[in-house]
Motif scaffolding. Structure first.
Motif, PDB file in Angstrom:
ATOM      1  N   LEU A  48       0.736  -1.237  -0.004  1.00 18.49           N
ATOM      2  CA  LEU A  48      -0.018   0.109  -0.200  1.00 18.49           C
ATOM      3  C   LEU A  48       0.991   1.172  -0.109  1.00 18.49           C
ATOM      4  O   LEU A  48       0.583   2.154  -0.700  1.00 18.49           O
ATOM      5  CB  LEU A  48      -1.045  -0.103   1.241  1.00 18.49           C
ATOM      6  N   SER A  49       1.976   1.289   0.827  1.00 20.41           N
ATOM      7  CA  SER A  49       2.793   2.426   0.911  1.00 20.41           C
ATOM      8  C   SER A  49       3.482   2.638  -0.733  1.00 20.41           C
ATOM      9  O   SER A  49       3.691   3.812  -1.210  1.00 20.41           O
ATOM     10  CB  SER A  49       3.966   2.162   2.003  1.00 20.41           C
ATOM     11  N   LEU A  50       3.878   1.613  -1.242  1.00 22.99           N
ATOM     12  CA  LEU A  50       4.523   1.500  -2.612  1.00 22.99           C
ATOM     13  C   LEU A  50       3.503   2.194  -3.632  1.00 22.99           C
ATOM     14  O   LEU A  50       3.891   3.275  -4.223  1.00 22.99           O
ATOM     15  CB  LEU A  50       4.987   0.402  -2.893  1.00 22.99           C
ATOM     16  N   GLY A  51       2.094   1.867  -3.622  1.00 21.39           N
ATOM     17  CA  GLY A  51       1.345   2.541  -4.364  1.00 21.39           C
ATOM     18  C   GLY A  51       0.931   4.067  -3.974  1.00 21.39           C
ATOM     19  O   GLY A  51       0.807   4.794  -4.795  1.00 21.39           O
ATOM     20  N   ALA A  52       0.864   4.338  -2.813  1.00 16.01           N
ATOM     21  CA  ALA A  52       0.668   5.505  -2.533  1.00 16.01           C
ATOM     22  C   ALA A  52       2.114   6.681  -2.795  1.00 16.01           C
ATOM     23  O   ALA A  52       1.695   7.790  -3.331  1.00 16.01           O
ATOM     24  CB  ALA A  52       0.542   5.844  -0.993  1.00 16.01           C
ATOM     25  N   THR A  53       3.165   6.077  -2.857  1.00 15.15           N
ATOM     26  CA  THR A  53       4.513   6.686  -3.186  1.00 15.15           C
ATOM     27  C   THR A  53       4.283   7.088  -4.564  1.00 15.15           C
ATOM     28  O   THR A  53       4.532   8.067  -5.114  1.00 15.15           O
ATOM     29  CB  THR A  53       5.620   5.862  -2.687  1.00 15.15           C
ATOM     30  N   PHE A  54       3.953   6.191  -5.380  1.00 18.55           N
ATOM     31  CA  PHE A  54       3.977   6.380  -7.127  1.00 18.55           C
ATOM     32  C   PHE A  54       3.033   7.492  -7.302  1.00 18.55           C
ATOM     33  O   PHE A  54       3.129   8.190  -8.028  1.00 18.55           O
ATOM     34  CB  PHE A  54       3.468   5.029  -7.636  1.00 18.55           C
ATOM     35  N   GLY A  55       1.829   7.254  -6.799  1.00 18.80           N
ATOM     36  CA  GLY A  55       0.675   8.249  -6.804  1.00 18.80           C
ATOM     37  C   GLY A  55       1.219   9.712  -6.581  1.00 18.80           C
ATOM     38  O   GLY A  55       0.893  10.734  -7.105  1.00 18.80           O
ATOM     39  N   LEU A  56       1.707   9.881  -5.196  1.00 24.62           N
ATOM     40  CA  LEU A  56       2.229  11.075  -4.857  1.00 24.62           C
ATOM     41  C   LEU A  56       3.533  11.622  -5.742  1.00 24.62           C
ATOM     42  O   LEU A  56       3.421  12.748  -6.178  1.00 24.62           O
ATOM     43  CB  LEU A  56       2.870  11.099  -3.366  1.00 24.62           C
ATOM     44  N   SER A  57       4.344  10.791  -6.260  1.00 23.93           N
ATOM     45  CA  SER A  57       5.206  11.289  -7.115  1.00 23.93           C
ATOM     46  C   SER A  57       4.685  11.767  -8.507  1.00 23.93           C
ATOM     47  O   SER A  57       4.973  12.645  -9.194  1.00 23.93           O
ATOM     48  CB  SER A  57       6.394  10.216  -7.280  1.00 23.93           C
ATOM     49  N   HIS A  58       3.392  10.889  -8.857  1.00 21.96           N
ATOM     50  CA  HIS A  58       2.902  11.602 -10.047  1.00 21.96           C
ATOM     51  C   HIS A  58       2.126  12.978  -9.672  1.00 21.96           C
ATOM     52  O   HIS A  58       2.503  13.700 -10.860  1.00 21.96           O
ATOM     53  CB  HIS A  58       1.867  10.631 -10.610  1.00 21.96           C
ATOM     54  N   ILE A  59       1.593  13.035  -8.671  1.00 25.44           N
ATOM     55  CA  ILE A  59       1.044  14.433  -8.554  1.00 25.44           C
ATOM     56  C   ILE A  59       2.058  15.399  -8.311  1.00 25.44           C
ATOM     57  O   ILE A  59       1.890  16.496  -8.937  1.00 25.44           O
ATOM     58  CB  ILE A  59       0.275  14.193  -7.048  1.00 25.44           C
ATOM     59  N   VAL A  60       3.148  15.227  -7.710  1.00 24.80           N
ATOM     60  CA  VAL A  60       3.972  16.318  -7.703  1.00 24.80           C
ATOM     61  C   VAL A  60       5.000  16.629  -9.160  1.00 24.80           C
ATOM     62  O   VAL A  60       5.025  17.741  -9.458  1.00 24.80           O
ATOM     63  CB  VAL A  60       5.221  15.838  -6.657  1.00 24.80           C
TER      64      VAL A  60
END
Length: 146
Positions: free
Chosen positions: A22-34
């Protein structure tokens, strides 16, 4: 006899693996947003820079006489529709240059009296290192007329 008060090692490892996924998925999502935010910010800066071309186009369209020319500035007299005049030196913003032409738009001139068309050349840096060159020609309608 075994106590039922705690979790087994296998259960704890399974929970840690699920939390990691779950943390890995959230990290990819946040990096895409940034990244999208930075991309948008850079494109907004490029848009604001390109608005300088519109400002220059409008300013140069009121030229009555040309006094001196260089690739990054033009000293001239502007005459506005209300009849007022103004002596001004128009400086090109960074990454912008002027090219001067005679009446046929193919002959580059260096003598202020021969200028009939002014080309604005602008290099705009957009997101991800993309650069575009924009050009527009201005033929001041009052230039050197009586």
């Amino acid at each position: 006899m075994r106590s039922k008060d705690g979790f087994t090692l296998i259960e704890l490892i399974a929970v840690l693996i699920i939390i990691g996924i779950l943390s890995l998925g959230a990290t990819f999502g946040l990096s895409h947003i940034v990244r999208s935010s930075l991309f948008t910010e850079e494109n907004i800066k490029a848009t604001l820079e390109s608005q300088n071309m519109t400002r220059l186009f409008i300013q140069l369209s009121f030229i009555k006489t040309v006094v001196s020319i260089t690739s990054d500035s033009i000293a001239c007299t502007l005459e506005y529709p209300d009849g007022t005049s103004q002596n001004i030196s128009i400086e090109a913003p960074s990454d912008t240059s002027f090219t001067y032409f005679g009446s046929d738009a193919s002959t580059v001139v260096s003598v202020p009296a021969d200028v009939r068309i002014i080309r604005i050349n602008m290099l705009v840096a957009a997101a991800e290192g993309i650069t575009k060159t924009f050009s527009t020609d201005v033929a001041p309608y009052r230039l050197n007329d009586g």
